[in-house]
Design a protein around this motif. Structure first.
Motif, PDB file in Angstrom:
ATOM      1  N   SER A  62       0.835  -1.201   0.000  1.00 41.93           N
ATOM      2  CA  SER A  62       0.000   0.000   0.000  1.00 41.93           C
ATOM      3  C   SER A  62       0.868   1.249   0.000  1.00 41.93           C
ATOM      4  CB  SER A  62      -0.916  -0.003   1.220  1.00 41.93           C
ATOM      5  OG  SER A  62      -1.541   1.252   1.359  1.00 41.93           O
ATOM      6  N   LEU A  63       0.259   2.332  -0.446  1.00 46.48           N
ATOM      7  CA  LEU A  63       0.980   3.608  -0.450  1.00 46.48           C
ATOM      8  C   LEU A  63       1.368   4.023   0.955  1.00 46.48           C
ATOM      9  CD1 LEU A  63       1.920   6.133  -2.010  1.00 46.48           C
ATOM     10  CD2 LEU A  63      -0.374   7.080  -1.680  1.00 46.48           C
ATOM     11  N   TRP A  64       0.531   3.621   1.952  1.00 50.04           N
ATOM     12  CA  TRP A  64       0.766   4.036   3.334  1.00 50.04           C
ATOM     13  C   TRP A  64       1.468   2.964   4.154  1.00 50.04           C
ATOM     14  CZ3 TRP A  64      -0.128   8.945   3.250  1.00 50.04           C
ATOM     15  CH2 TRP A  64      -1.124   9.458   2.428  1.00 50.04           C
ATOM     16  N   SER A  65       1.867   1.880   3.526  1.00 47.14           N
ATOM     17  CA  SER A  65       2.528   0.819   4.288  1.00 47.14           C
ATOM     18  C   SER A  65       3.919   1.274   4.731  1.00 47.14           C
ATOM     19  CB  SER A  65       2.631  -0.443   3.438  1.00 47.14           C
ATOM     20  OG  SER A  65       3.397  -0.193   2.273  1.00 47.14           O
ATOM     21  N   ILE A  66       4.329   0.781   5.871  1.00 48.12           N
ATOM     22  CA  ILE A  66       5.627   1.141   6.445  1.00 48.12           C
ATOM     23  C   ILE A  66       6.668   0.152   5.928  1.00 48.12           C
ATOM     24  CG2 ILE A  66       6.915   1.443   8.592  1.00 48.12           C
ATOM     25  CD1 ILE A  66       4.313   2.010   9.983  1.00 48.12           C
ATOM     26  N   GLN A  71       9.417  -0.830  10.190  1.00 53.78           N
ATOM     27  CA  GLN A  71       8.467  -1.589  11.008  1.00 53.78           C
ATOM     28  C   GLN A  71       9.190  -2.342  12.120  1.00 53.78           C
ATOM     29  OE1 GLN A  71       4.932  -1.718  10.632  1.00 53.78           O
ATOM     30  NE2 GLN A  71       5.287  -2.510  12.691  1.00 53.78           N
TER      31      GLN A  71
END
Length: 360
Positions: A62-66, A71
């Motif tokens: 996702s665009l917002w995944s870390i 992480q």
């Protein structure tokens, strides 16, 4: 023509045949068809099957995944909700009493606030005086605009055992009516509105005197700068900022007045407007049968608002350098209406003799 089974079963290479169905290395093969010959060219095809995904069930990032490294770092430092910060040390002295009494936060020094002395800020002094005139017991604590929920002082904090929600100054009359036998505050009448506008030229002259008159720089430093910082450099910067803000407020308040005085301010017109406003207020007092504005039986919010300026003027600016003190004494033809009114407020609210700003 039916092609040999090897055409369909031979793995991924591209096969070519001659007219007799024999395999050859040419890129074309000829297939007999009735009486003519057709040349079929095989387009290049991808014979290599697609590689299976290493993670067939893994969703697209996702665009917002870390990112994974971050992480892992965040997992080492999970989110923790810390306990609330304790009250400032100077407010600990108010803890026991403020459980049962409201606290008014004002411009003041620590010592003056602890003793309940009047603030030098006209707006803070107004609400201090109104609470005292209404016989509402309260504490005072020094503060700043940055600590105020509305961005300006004063504000009232109810007893901690009652409510933690601060009360802005505009709601103090309602608080007074709920905690005394006073009637609920009424909407301001048109006549009161007209006389309230007379406080504006007095305010502008006050700003000119305190912030822009060199003779009152020590007073400015004592009450506004020194309580904020002990650094001489920061004190100089703060004084410059205060003077610039006051100059801007005065120029804005003057409106269409000529700007021929020092720093673009026509000080003569400024003090002339203040004198005219004080004369009008003195005449209004002459018409009152009770000694209070608008003939009220006891001093109200308008009296407290004017006292916010007159109280500071008479306590700290009644000097040869402070023209406002002389204007108050000469208001209304020199009959002393405003001075007598100021002394009555002092006795009624502060228990003093009207000559100086005292304590509780």
């Amino acid at each position: 023509m039916q092609l040999p089974a090897a055409f369909w079963t031979h793995p991924p290479e591209l096969l070519h045949f001659d007219r007799w169905g024999r395999r050859c290395q040419h890129r074309t093969f000829r297939i007999p068809y009735t009486s003519s010959t057709a040349t079929v060219t095989m387009a290049s095809a991808t014979a290599t099957p697609p590689k299976p995904s290493a993670r067939p069930n893994q969703p697209a990032p996702s665009l917002w995944s870390i990112p994974a490294p971050l992480q892992k770092l965040f997992n080492q430092f999970p989110l923790v909700t810390l306990d609330p910060n304790p009250l400032p040390a100077r407010s600990q002295t108010l803890t026991s009493a403020s459980d049962t009494l409201p606290t008014l936060y004002i411009f003041s020094s620590d010592e003056d606030a602890l003793e309940g002395k009047p603030s030098i800020n006209p707006t803070c002094l107004k609400w201090q005086t109104l609470l005292r005139l209404s016989h509402v017991p309260f504490l005072t604590s020094p503060s700043s605009n940055h600590a105020s929920p509305t961005g300006s002082l004063p504000f009232l904090l109810p007893p901690r055992t009652v409510s933690p929600n601060p009360i802005p100054s505009t709601s103090i009359p309602l608080y007074i009516s709920r905690h005394t036998n006073s009637p609920s505050p009424l909407p301001t009448s048109p006549r009161s509105e007209a006389y309230l506008s007379l406080l504006t030229p007095i305010r502008l002259a006050f700003l000119q005197t305190l912030y822009l008159t060199p003779a009152f720089t020590p007073l400015l430093k004592k009450f506004y700068i020194d309580p904020s910082t002990r650094s001489s450099l920061l004190g100089t910067i703060l004084q410059t900022q205060l003077s610039a803000a006051a100059s801007s407020a005065v120029l804005q308040g003057l409106g269409l007045h000529s700007q021929t005085g020092t720093g673009g301010i026509d000080s003569e017109n400024l003090y002339a407007d203040a004198a005219e406003a004080l004369d009008s207020l003195a005449i209004l007092l002459q018409e009152s049968q009770t000694g209070w504005f608008f003939g009220e039986e006891k001093p109200g919010e308008f009296d407290a608002g004017l006292y916010g300026y007159v109280g500071v003027i008479m306590a700290h600016m009644d000097t040869p350098e402070g023209r406002l003190g002389g204007l108050v004494r000469r208001a209304g033809g020199g009959g002393g209406e405003l001075v007598g009114w100021w002394e009555r407020i002092r006795r009624e609210a502060w228990g003093g003799d009207g000559l100086s700003e005292g304590g509780k």
